[in-house]
Motif scaffolding. Structure first.
Motif, PDB file in Angstrom:
ATOM      1  N   ALA A   1      -3.743  13.111   8.530  1.00 58.30           N
ATOM      2  CA  ALA A   1      -4.051  11.703   8.764  1.00 58.30           C
ATOM      3  C   ALA A   1      -3.426  10.838   7.674  1.00 58.30           C
ATOM      4  CB  ALA A   1      -5.560  11.479   8.804  1.00 58.30           C
ATOM      5  N   PRO A   2      -2.486   9.970   8.013  1.00 56.39           N
ATOM      6  CA  PRO A   2      -1.950   9.025   7.028  1.00 56.39           C
ATOM      7  C   PRO A   2      -2.913   7.850   6.841  1.00 56.39           C
ATOM      8  CG  PRO A   2      -0.839   8.725   9.125  1.00 56.39           C
ATOM      9  CD  PRO A   2      -1.806   9.863   9.313  1.00 56.39           C
ATOM     10  N   MET A   3      -3.156   7.496   5.592  1.00 55.55           N
ATOM     11  CA  MET A   3      -4.056   6.380   5.289  1.00 55.55           C
ATOM     12  C   MET A   3      -3.721   5.829   3.913  1.00 55.55           C
ATOM     13  SD  MET A   3      -7.593   8.504   4.638  1.00 55.55           S
ATOM     14  CE  MET A   3      -7.543   9.130   6.319  1.00 55.55           C
ATOM     15  N   ALA A   4      -4.254   4.663   3.598  1.00 55.95           N
ATOM     16  CA  ALA A   4      -4.022   4.062   2.295  1.00 55.95           C
ATOM     17  C   ALA A   4      -4.587   4.957   1.191  1.00 55.95           C
ATOM     18  CB  ALA A   4      -4.673   2.678   2.230  1.00 55.95           C
ATOM     19  N   GLU A   5      -3.914   4.952   0.044  1.00 54.28           N
ATOM     20  CA  GLU A   5      -4.359   5.777  -1.091  1.00 54.28           C
ATOM     21  C   GLU A   5      -5.818   5.528  -1.444  1.00 54.28           C
ATOM     22  OE1 GLU A   5      -0.799   6.995  -4.138  1.00 54.28           O
ATOM     23  OE2 GLU A   5      -1.696   5.011  -4.357  1.00 54.28           O
ATOM     24  N   GLU A   6      -6.242   4.256  -1.403  1.00 53.77           N
ATOM     25  CA  GLU A   6      -7.616   3.933  -1.783  1.00 53.77           C
ATOM     26  C   GLU A   6      -8.623   4.586  -0.845  1.00 53.77           C
ATOM     27  OE1 GLU A   6      -5.039   0.468  -3.143  1.00 53.77           O
ATOM     28  OE2 GLU A   6      -5.211   1.697  -1.343  1.00 53.77           O
ATOM     29  N   VAL A   7      -8.284   4.630   0.444  1.00 48.06           N
ATOM     30  CA  VAL A   7      -9.181   5.231   1.429  1.00 48.06           C
ATOM     31  C   VAL A   7      -9.245   6.739   1.220  1.00 48.06           C
ATOM     32  CG1 VAL A   7      -9.655   5.522   3.880  1.00 48.06           C
ATOM     33  CG2 VAL A   7      -8.625   3.389   3.057  1.00 48.06           C
TER      34      VAL A   7
ATOM     35  N   MET B   1      -3.646   9.164  13.658  1.00 51.59           N
ATOM     36  CA  MET B   1      -3.186   7.928  13.022  1.00 51.59           C
ATOM     37  C   MET B   1      -3.518   6.717  13.893  1.00 51.59           C
ATOM     38  SD  MET B   1       0.986   8.117  13.389  1.00 51.59           S
ATOM     39  CE  MET B   1       1.143   9.716  12.576  1.00 51.59           C
ATOM     40  N   GLN B   2      -3.361   5.554  13.290  1.00 50.54           N
ATOM     41  CA  GLN B   2      -3.676   4.309  13.983  1.00 50.54           C
ATOM     42  C   GLN B   2      -2.715   4.088  15.154  1.00 50.54           C
ATOM     43  OE1 GLN B   2      -3.248   1.719  10.606  1.00 50.54           O
ATOM     44  NE2 GLN B   2      -5.452   1.702  10.199  1.00 50.54           N
ATOM     45  N   GLU B   3      -3.113   3.191  16.040  1.00 48.03           N
ATOM     46  CA  GLU B   3      -2.327   2.917  17.227  1.00 48.03           C
ATOM     47  C   GLU B   3      -0.971   2.310  16.871  1.00 48.03           C
ATOM     48  OE1 GLU B   3      -5.394   1.999  16.718  1.00 48.03           O
ATOM     49  OE2 GLU B   3      -6.632   2.892  18.290  1.00 48.03           O
ATOM     50  N   ARG B   4      -0.053   2.336  17.826  1.00 53.19           N
ATOM     51  CA  ARG B   4       1.264   1.744  17.625  1.00 53.19           C
ATOM     52  C   ARG B   4       1.137   0.277  17.209  1.00 53.19           C
ATOM     53  NH1 ARG B   4       2.254   5.321  21.883  1.00 53.19           N
ATOM     54  NH2 ARG B   4       4.074   6.683  21.562  1.00 53.19           N
ATOM     55  N   GLY B   5       1.970  -0.101  16.270  1.00 50.28           N
ATOM     56  CA  GLY B   5       1.948  -1.475  15.764  1.00 50.28           C
ATOM     57  C   GLY B   5       1.175  -1.632  14.483  1.00 50.28           C
TER      58      GLY B   5
ATOM     59  N   GLU C   1       0.834  -1.194   0.000  1.00 49.45           N
ATOM     60  CA  GLU C   1       0.000   0.000   0.000  1.00 49.45           C
ATOM     61  C   GLU C   1       0.873   1.250   0.000  1.00 49.45           C
ATOM     62  OE1 GLU C   1      -3.993  -0.451   2.395  1.00 49.45           O
ATOM     63  OE2 GLU C   1      -2.362  -1.330   3.556  1.00 49.45           O
ATOM     64  N   ILE C   2       0.384   2.275  -0.662  1.00 54.15           N
ATOM     65  CA  ILE C   2       1.040   3.578  -0.648  1.00 54.15           C
ATOM     66  C   ILE C   2       0.278   4.476   0.311  1.00 54.15           C
ATOM     67  CG2 ILE C   2       1.682   5.595  -2.025  1.00 54.15           C
ATOM     68  CD1 ILE C   2       1.841   3.723  -4.445  1.00 54.15           C
ATOM     69  N   VAL C   3       1.007   5.186   1.165  1.00 54.78           N
ATOM     70  CA  VAL C   3       0.393   6.039   2.175  1.00 54.78           C
ATOM     71  C   VAL C   3       0.097   7.411   1.579  1.00 54.78           C
ATOM     72  CG1 VAL C   3       0.679   7.132   4.431  1.00 54.78           C
ATOM     73  CG2 VAL C   3       1.569   4.821   4.030  1.00 54.78           C
TER      74      VAL C   3
ATOM     75  N   ARG D   1       0.970   3.176  10.715  1.00 46.75           N
ATOM     76  CA  ARG D   1       1.684   3.871  11.797  1.00 46.75           C
ATOM     77  C   ARG D   1       3.168   3.503  11.747  1.00 46.75           C
ATOM     78  NH1 ARG D   1       0.095   6.132  16.786  1.00 46.75           N
ATOM     79  NH2 ARG D   1       1.938   6.592  18.048  1.00 46.75           N
ATOM     80  N   GLN D   2       3.481   2.218  11.551  1.00 45.99           N
ATOM     81  CA  GLN D   2       4.872   1.782  11.489  1.00 45.99           C
ATOM     82  C   GLN D   2       5.583   2.395  10.290  1.00 45.99           C
ATOM     83  OE1 GLN D   2       6.503  -0.242  13.856  1.00 45.99           O
ATOM     84  NE2 GLN D   2       8.241   0.604  12.697  1.00 45.99           N
TER      85      GLN D   2
END
Length: 311
Positions: free
Chosen positions: A249-255, A203-207, A173-175, A211-212
């Motif tokens: 907010a970082p998320m997948a390109e599709e989202v 952003m999503q939780e650690r892990g 996935e591209i962010v 997020r990573q």
């Protein structure tokens, strides 16, 4: 008369009972069933012998069901319809046009590849029941291993044995960094991570993989993640915060594409980052040795085609 006697009635006999009740004449009922009238008469006599009661009263105006005849005719129609429905369902299942599919995916692939495949199935087989679970990879792998999912688009995590799954490499996935449209940096031709450190982040939780990926990207610049972070995997919460603040907010390109486009909403923008941030690849996974139903296999093939077409 025992219950077993009723259970001995054959399909042809049930058809004859219903047909005689519908037409009121043995000749018409026999013609409907492609029988001779004497053969229909003998069959009706056999039925009445089996149930030990007359089913029809013969008169100058035709054959009128007795009380027992009305009950048997009503039940015969219902049983025949159930048998037709059963045959139809079996045929649909055999051809992959019916049945239930349970599938899981992480968010980006769910939007980018699973949704188009589902639309193709539903376009030709609207009666197919499709259950979709969108969740982190760890949850999807547990559900898949337990047999609760037919297949999943997820990442293969170290705590799971790859030998338990049949896997097809999909893609990474591209962010995308989503902001509200009038964010101070939304129109900048290029932005760098150091420029973004001063802003609030969601952003999503650690892990979590995205997020990573962000932690790795900042780490490559010798910088820690920004301190002003709201941790949440809820897309609705992210959208609410983005619309009211200068958060990123970082998320997948599709989202991000779904959030930005009409009719979902067009009040957002993606920052033009000076680098590409990728997330570890995910796979098309199914439990090894499990034979998928025709409809589940059909959906899986369509997902695979979507992946191949856009790879």
């Amino acid at each position: 008369m025992s219950t077993e006697s009723f259970l001995n009635l054959k399909t042809a006999q049930l058809r004859l009972i219903a047909a005689v009740a519908d037409h009121g004449q043995l000749q018409l009922a026999a013609a409907e069933l492609a029988m001779t009238q004497p053969a229909a008469s003998r069959m009706l006599a056999e039925i009445e012998k089996t149930v030990q009661a007359p089913l029809f009263q013969r008169g100058p105006r035709g054959m009128v069901p007795t009380l027992i005849g009305r009950v048997l005719a009503r039940r015969a129609r219902a049983m025949l319809q159930e048998m037709r429905d059963m045959a139809r369902e079996v045929e649909e299942l055999r051809e992959g046009r019916g049945g239930l599919v349970r599938v899981g995916a992480v968010t980006g692939p769910a939007l980018g590849y699973l949704v188009p495949a589902i639309r193709q199935v539903k376009a030709t087989s609207p009666e197919v029941e499709i259950s979709v679970e969108v969740a982190p990879s760890v949850q999807l792998l547990r559900e898949l291993a337990a047999g609760h999912l037919d297949f999943a688009l997820a990442r293969l995590l170290p705590e799971f044995d790859s030998k338990e799954f049949d896997l097809l490499p999909a893609r990474d996935e591209i962010v995308a960094l989503l902001v509200r449209r009038d964010h101070p940096l939304s129109r900048a031709p290029r932005v760098s991570l150091p420029e973004l450190a001063q802003y609030e982040w969601v952003m999503q939780e650690r892990g979590a993989p995205i997020r990573q990926a962000m932690e790795d990207a900042f780490g490559q610049d010798g910088r820690p993640l920004p301190r002003n972070i709201v941790n949440s995997s809820s897309l609705l919460l992210m959208i609410a915060l983005l619309s009211q603040t200068n958060a990123i907010a970082p998320m997948a390109e599709e989202v991000a594409a779904l959030v930005m486009e009409e009719p979902v909403g067009a009040g957002f923008a993606v920052l033009a980052l000076d680098r590409q941030i990728r997330v570890s690849p995910y796979f098309l996974l199914s439990t090894r040795g499990r034979v998928l139903s025709p409809v589940a296999n059909r959906l899986r093939v369509l997902v695979q085609a979507e992946l191949s077409g856009r790879g």
